[in-house]
Enzyme design. Structure first.
Site, PDB file in Angstrom:
ATOM      1  N   GLY A  40      -7.230  -0.834   4.862  1.00  0.00           N
ATOM      2  CA  GLY A  40      -8.203   0.225   4.630  1.00  0.00           C
ATOM      3  C   GLY A  40      -9.541  -0.283   4.139  1.00  0.00           C
ATOM      4  O   GLY A  40     -10.601   0.220   4.542  1.00  0.00           O
ATOM      5  N   PRO A  93      -0.678  -1.673  13.751  1.00  0.00           N
ATOM      6  CA  PRO A  93      -1.018  -3.061  13.419  1.00  0.00           C
ATOM      7  C   PRO A  93       0.244  -3.914  13.354  1.00  0.00           C
ATOM      8  O   PRO A  93       1.314  -3.444  12.933  1.00  0.00           O
ATOM      9  CB  PRO A  93      -1.680  -2.950  12.046  1.00  0.00           C
ATOM     10  CG  PRO A  93      -2.122  -1.521  11.946  1.00  0.00           C
ATOM     11  CD  PRO A  93      -1.103  -0.740  12.697  1.00  0.00           C
ATOM     12  N   ARG A 129      -6.365   7.816  -5.524  1.00  0.00           N
ATOM     13  CA  ARG A 129      -5.548   8.360  -6.603  1.00  0.00           C
ATOM     14  C   ARG A 129      -6.213   8.040  -7.946  1.00  0.00           C
ATOM     15  O   ARG A 129      -6.865   6.999  -8.081  1.00  0.00           O
ATOM     16  CB  ARG A 129      -4.140   7.782  -6.559  1.00  0.00           C
ATOM     17  CG  ARG A 129      -3.312   8.249  -5.380  1.00  0.00           C
ATOM     18  CD  ARG A 129      -1.958   7.578  -5.353  1.00  0.00           C
ATOM     19  NE  ARG A 129      -2.106   6.132  -5.193  1.00  0.00           N
ATOM     20  CZ  ARG A 129      -1.118   5.259  -5.376  1.00  0.00           C
ATOM     21  NH1 ARG A 129       0.068   5.675  -5.747  1.00  0.00           N
ATOM     22  NH2 ARG A 129      -1.320   3.968  -5.198  1.00  0.00           N
ATOM     23  N   GLY A 169      -6.734  -0.270  -0.147  1.00  0.00           N
ATOM     24  CA  GLY A 169      -5.738  -1.233   0.293  1.00  0.00           C
ATOM     25  C   GLY A 169      -6.319  -2.300   1.203  1.00  0.00           C
ATOM     26  O   GLY A 169      -7.529  -2.336   1.476  1.00  0.00           O
ATOM     27  N   LYS A 220       7.854   4.912   8.417  1.00  0.00           N
ATOM     28  CA  LYS A 220       6.721   4.825   9.348  1.00  0.00           C
ATOM     29  C   LYS A 220       7.115   5.377  10.717  1.00  0.00           C
ATOM     30  O   LYS A 220       6.287   5.986  11.411  1.00  0.00           O
ATOM     31  CB  LYS A 220       6.238   3.379   9.464  1.00  0.00           C
ATOM     32  CG  LYS A 220       5.673   2.800   8.169  1.00  0.00           C
ATOM     33  CD  LYS A 220       4.472   3.590   7.658  1.00  0.00           C
ATOM     34  CE  LYS A 220       3.219   3.305   8.438  1.00  0.00           C
ATOM     35  NZ  LYS A 220       2.043   4.010   7.866  1.00  0.00           N
ATOM     36  N   GLY A 243      -6.280   5.282   1.838  1.00  0.00           N
ATOM     37  CA  GLY A 243      -5.903   3.875   1.782  1.00  0.00           C
ATOM     38  C   GLY A 243      -7.078   2.933   1.777  1.00  0.00           C
ATOM     39  O   GLY A 243      -6.925   1.735   2.050  1.00  0.00           O
TER      40      GLY A 243
END
Length: 325
Positions: free
Chosen positions: A9, A163, A28, A6, A141, A3
């Site tokens: 991240g 978070p 990816r 992102g 999650k 991540g």
């Protein structure tokens, strides 16, 4: 790092580099890497659904920071969200266990935690049940947390961070909260509803990840949050920062709920993405207020002013072509 391309991240990567760490990012093949441009990181192509690529990615690393997630509040096929957030997390935990990593920081969400019926701030111990959680993202999650806890029980040194609602620069997609800022700047928010969020500077969230790796207790959860604010208070802060007038009209939840139901139904019919996802509106019926004192006391989580983080977000969106009015 997963991540790393992102929002959260990208800030964790910068925090690690600022401390002099060597960072390897799993990316990816089709992912945009704009948030990593100019940073001295090692890029390894792979996917959470490809166990072999994960084995290669974690080989020889000391710590894993798992920030990657499918953060969508609408998907035509919700199974895609579970494949990434639950099965992908399981794959990475297994690979990290085999590689013998010294620490695994799992990025969860306050959406995986319970809420208090009276609206008072919830904490890591507030009971949560899968059937009470709204939406596939939050449910995924919650289930991913159970995977992390199971591997901690097997001996993998996992620490979970939750978070709340990070705000700041580099929120490129943007997240739902970033979209709120963009819509405010473009004067697309004519009214508001009675809801609330816990806001936190994204840089503090990144610092919280590193602190969790250093000081967190295996198997424990830590809320990375700060200020509990109503939506009206958030919009008023944005008004102070930008000079734009915040909306004054408060409407009942029933109106956006009906609009979102229609918008989502039409999106399913034509194969598009709803502008107002039904899950997002259903979530707004609850004040998402949280108590981050455990992370403050045990980890030393910073508590920077959220107004400054919102101001940085405003400047970043204005400087990157998101404002059209």
């Amino acid at each position: 790092m997963t991540g790393g391309t992102g929002f959260v991240g990208a800030h964790v990567v910068r925090a690690l580099l600022g401390r002099g760490e060597a960072v390897r990012c799993l990316v990816r093949p089709a992912s945009s890497r704009a948030s990593l441009d100019g940073l001295e990181v090692e890029l390894v192509e792979g996917d959470l659904g490809d166990p072999a690529s994960l084995e290669r990615a974690v080989r020889g690393v000391r710590a894993v920071y798992h920030c990657a997630a499918d953060y969508r509040l609408y998907a035509r096929d919700p199974a895609e969200i579970y494949r990434t957030n639950v099965e992908g997390t399981r794959n990475l935990l297994r690979a990290a266990h085999r590689a013998g990593v010294e620490r695994f920081v799992h990025t969860s969400s306050v959406g995986a935690l319970g809420l208090n019926r009276d609206g008072s701030p919830a904490d890591e111990t507030t009971p949560a049940r899968l059937e009470d959680i709204v939406g596939h993202y939050k449910k995924s999650k919650y289930l991913a947390e159970r995977e992390a806890e199971a591997w901690a029980a097997r001996g993998l040194p996992v620490v979970i961070v939750n978070p709340s609602t990070p705000v700041g620069e580099l929120d490129a997609k943007p997240t739902p909260t970033g979209k709120l800022v963009v819509d405010f700047l473009n004067r697309r928010i004519p009214f508001y509803v009675d809801t609330g969020l816990n806001l936190v500077d994204v840089r503090d969230v990144a610092a919280g990840h590193l602190l969790a790796a250093e000081r967190g207790r295996t198997g424990e959860k830590y809320i990375l949050g700060h200020a509990n604010l109503t939506l009206r208070e958030i919009l008023e802060l944005l008004g102070e920062i930008t000079g734009l007038r915040p909306p004054r009209l408060r409407i009942p939840h029933a109106l956006p709920l009906a609009a979102a139901a229609l918008d989502t139904a039409l999106a399913r019919l034509v194969g598009s993405i709803p502008r107002l996802p039904l899950e997002a509106v259903r979530m707004s019926r609850h004040r998402m207020f949280f108590d981050a004192s455990k992370a403050v006391h045990e980890l030393g989580l910073p508590q920077s002013p959220v107004r400054d983080a919102l101001a940085r977000a405003v400047d970043w969106y204005r400087g990157h072509g998101y404002v059209h009015r």
